[in-house]
Design an enzyme around this catalytic site. Sequence first.
Site, PDB file in Angstrom:
ATOM      1  N   HIS A 108       0.834  -1.207   0.000  1.00 44.71           N
ATOM      2  CA  HIS A 108       0.000   0.000   0.000  1.00 44.71           C
ATOM      3  C   HIS A 108       0.862   1.247   0.000  1.00 44.71           C
ATOM      4  O   HIS A 108       1.988   1.238   0.476  1.00 44.71           O
ATOM      5  CB  HIS A 108      -0.958   0.018   1.196  1.00 44.71           C
ATOM      6  CG  HIS A 108      -0.282  -0.247   2.507  1.00 44.71           C
ATOM      7  ND1 HIS A 108       0.002  -1.517   2.935  1.00 44.71           N
ATOM      8  CD2 HIS A 108       0.154   0.590   3.471  1.00 44.71           C
ATOM      9  CE1 HIS A 108       0.595  -1.458   4.115  1.00 44.71           C
ATOM     10  NE2 HIS A 108       0.714  -0.192   4.461  1.00 44.71           N
ATOM     11  N   HIS A 118       0.863   5.227   1.176  1.00 44.89           N
ATOM     12  CA  HIS A 118       0.243   6.245   2.036  1.00 44.89           C
ATOM     13  C   HIS A 118       0.360   7.598   1.340  1.00 44.89           C
ATOM     14  O   HIS A 118       1.452   7.969   0.887  1.00 44.89           O
ATOM     15  CB  HIS A 118       0.999   6.387   3.349  1.00 44.89           C
ATOM     16  CG  HIS A 118       1.037   5.184   4.230  1.00 44.89           C
ATOM     17  ND1 HIS A 118       0.229   5.042   5.336  1.00 44.89           N
ATOM     18  CD2 HIS A 118       1.796   4.070   4.196  1.00 44.89           C
ATOM     19  CE1 HIS A 118       0.508   3.900   5.952  1.00 44.89           C
ATOM     20  NE2 HIS A 118       1.459   3.287   5.280  1.00 44.89           N
TER      21      HIS A 118
END
Length: 137
Positions: A102, A104
């Site tokens: 992922h 951010h």
Amino acid sequence: MTYDDQNIFARILRNELPAIKVYEDEYVLAFMDIMPQADGHTLVIPKTPAVTLLDLPPDAAAYTIQIVQKIAKAIEKALGAEGIVLMQLSGTAAGQTVPHVHFHLIPSSVHELGKHAAQLGDQEKIKTLAEKIKAAL
Ligand code: AMP
């Protein structure tokens, strides 16, 4: 690295767990971080099952970064962010806590980032921020 399909983000992708989503297409999902380090902290994940950036096939990485840019522009427009920190942690040694790759997006400054994933955010406030970001896409 072996992918655990019971990790939190895999379960969010299967709609088994809730998330405050701002963008979704066939390959990528973007949603609000539950423990934001700043207002508007958003996560962008590929739907490809990969633990770290190093495991992600290059074409999926290339597409995901296009969406990271799209969401960053929406955050800038919606929240008037003057700077956005893009953070990607690969490996527990780097501080990665959720084993699905992922990115951010944190509208903040590297000098002001708080403790990582430390405190649950106000979910109503996060929903309002998500609506603003969605409207700016
Ligand atoms: P990392 O430490 O880079 O793996 O980041 C994981 C991030 O996921 C942290 O910023 C957490 O606050 C966030 N997070 C954990 N669980 C959830 C969840 N259910 N929904 C949204 N964000 C989450």
